[in-house]
Design a protein around this motif. Structure first.
Motif: not given
Length: 184
Positions: A13-19
């Motif tokens: 559920l994290l935004p893509r930039r933190y993945i």
């Protein structure tokens, strides 16, 4: 409806930039293959160096044994050379003594060869450079022939002196001669 089996489902559920982006499988596989090849090369290089090192160590030990053996041989050769030098010194001394001594065999052989049949010696003495002899002869001609034969061998008898001549009973002449012979 109810699900009877559970499927693992991952939900981020994290935004893509933190993945965290996963590297592709082929890059990981390539890195592992390179790491295995490098490890194999390092290991083979280590084994090769170890074999060469042990071979060189064995060669060093062999050379040390050969060096010790050669040192022993060198000592023996030096001892033999010292003995040879002593023998050569002795030979040189003997050669010098032989050269400074007249050739007695040649002198006596020549004196005997010059003697006529009716001449014989009663007494003879030899020194390193001269001789004296006393003897008897039946003919003055034989004595003259003996002195002339000695005079022909000037290389061996450079000087022959007629000392005395006496006539004894029975027509036998008693004579004395002296002479010098060449010394080397």
């Amino acid at each position: 409806m109810e699900l009877k089996s559970a499927y693992p489902v991952k939900i981020n559920l994290l935004p893509r930039r933190y993945i965290i982006k996963r590297t592709p499988n082929w890059v990981r596989l390539f890195f592992i293959v390179v790491l295995i090849v490098f490890s194999f090369l390092s290991f083979s290089f280590y084994i090769n160096l170890h074999i060469k090192t042990s071979s060189l160590e064995n060669d060093i030990e062999s050379l040390k044994l050969q060096l010790a053996n050669l040192k022993e041989r060198e000592k023996k050769m030096e001892e033999v050379q010292a003995q040879i030098n002593v023998v050569e010194e002795r030979v040189n001394t003997l050669k010098y003594l032989i050269q400074s001594e007249p050739d007695w065999l040649k002198i006596v052989y020549t004196l005997g060869g010059c003697m006529p049949r009716d001449l014989h010696w009663d007494k003879a003495s030899f020194n390193p450079s001269s001789f004296n002899c006393e003897g008897k002869v039946y003919s003055i001609f034989s004595l003259a022939q003996f002195i002339a034969s000695l005079d022909q061998n000037r290389d061996l008898f450079p000087q022959v002196d007629f000392n005395s001549l006496t006539l004894e009973e029975g027509g036998v002449y008693h004579f004395t001669l002296s002479g010098r012979f060449k010394t080397p």
